[in-house]
Enzyme design. Structure first.
Site, PDB file in Angstrom:
ATOM      1  N   ALA A   2      -3.186   5.660  -3.182  1.00 36.75           N
ATOM      2  CA  ALA A   2      -2.469   6.796  -3.774  1.00 36.75           C
ATOM      3  C   ALA A   2      -2.869   8.099  -3.088  1.00 36.75           C
ATOM      4  O   ALA A   2      -2.016   8.947  -2.790  1.00 36.75           O
ATOM      5  CB  ALA A   2      -2.755   6.879  -5.275  1.00 36.75           C
ATOM      6  N   TYR A   3      -4.147   8.254  -2.815  1.00 38.26           N
ATOM      7  CA  TYR A   3      -4.625   9.468  -2.140  1.00 38.26           C
ATOM      8  C   TYR A   3      -4.017   9.566  -0.739  1.00 38.26           C
ATOM      9  O   TYR A   3      -3.501  10.611  -0.343  1.00 38.26           O
ATOM     10  CB  TYR A   3      -6.153   9.448  -2.068  1.00 38.26           C
ATOM     11  N   ALA A   4      -4.067   8.469  -0.001  1.00 35.63           N
ATOM     12  CA  ALA A   4      -3.522   8.472   1.365  1.00 35.63           C
ATOM     13  C   ALA A   4      -2.021   8.759   1.358  1.00 35.63           C
ATOM     14  O   ALA A   4      -1.515   9.448   2.252  1.00 35.63           O
ATOM     15  CB  ALA A   4      -3.807   7.142   2.048  1.00 35.63           C
ATOM     16  N   THR A   6      -0.354  10.690  -0.578  1.00 34.59           N
ATOM     17  CA  THR A   6      -0.089  12.126  -0.717  1.00 34.59           C
ATOM     18  C   THR A   6      -0.265  12.833   0.619  1.00 34.59           C
ATOM     19  O   THR A   6       0.443  13.790   0.923  1.00 34.59           O
ATOM     20  CB  THR A   6      -0.997  12.781  -1.778  1.00 34.59           C
TER      21      THR A   6
END
Length: 131
Positions: A2-4, A6
């Site tokens: 999820a972080y990647a 974004t």
């Protein structure tokens, strides 16, 4: 993941804006910092605890490794730089009459940029997944 995702969204938006604004005189630049000293791990813990049922996950082993990284302080990453390194790149980009589309800050971002150009996606995925 999820972080990647974004970060990829920001990259796509930056690339699109750079093309859309080409004739306007507005320069769109992407700063790719990599590991920068911050509280990201501490800030992630409450979200991890609230949203991830890692014990019942088919990926419990992977989550256990992530928990180790979140909860155990090992000091700074060997490639980690202070936030001032990002500021220096930002100032350089702002003051440049012809800024580059991308500015890498830390060694891992320079290395990743190089590897993306010389390796196939399959090979890069393999190398990253092996740690």
């Amino acid at each position: 993941g999820a972080y990647a995702s974004t970060k990829f969204a920001l990259e796509g938006l930056s690339d699109t804006l750079r093309m859309e604004l080409y004739s306007s005189g507005i320069k769109v630049v992407l700063i790719e910092p990599g590991p920068i000293t911050s509280n990201i791990r501490q800030n992630a813990i409450p979200h991890f605890e609230r949203w991830i049922d890692w014990k019942n996950s088919a990926r419990a082993e992977k989550y256990a490794a992530l928990r180790h990284r979140l909860y155990e302080s090992r000091g700074p990453d060997r490639f980690e730089l202070p936030a001032s390194a990002v500021t220096a790149k930002l100032i350089h980009a702002i003051e440049s009459p012809r800024p580059r589309a991308r500015y890498y800050v830390t060694t891992p971002t320079y290395l990743a940029g190089l590897l993306r150009r010389v390796l196939s996606t399959r090979m890069l995925d393999y190398m990253v997944s092996r740690g």
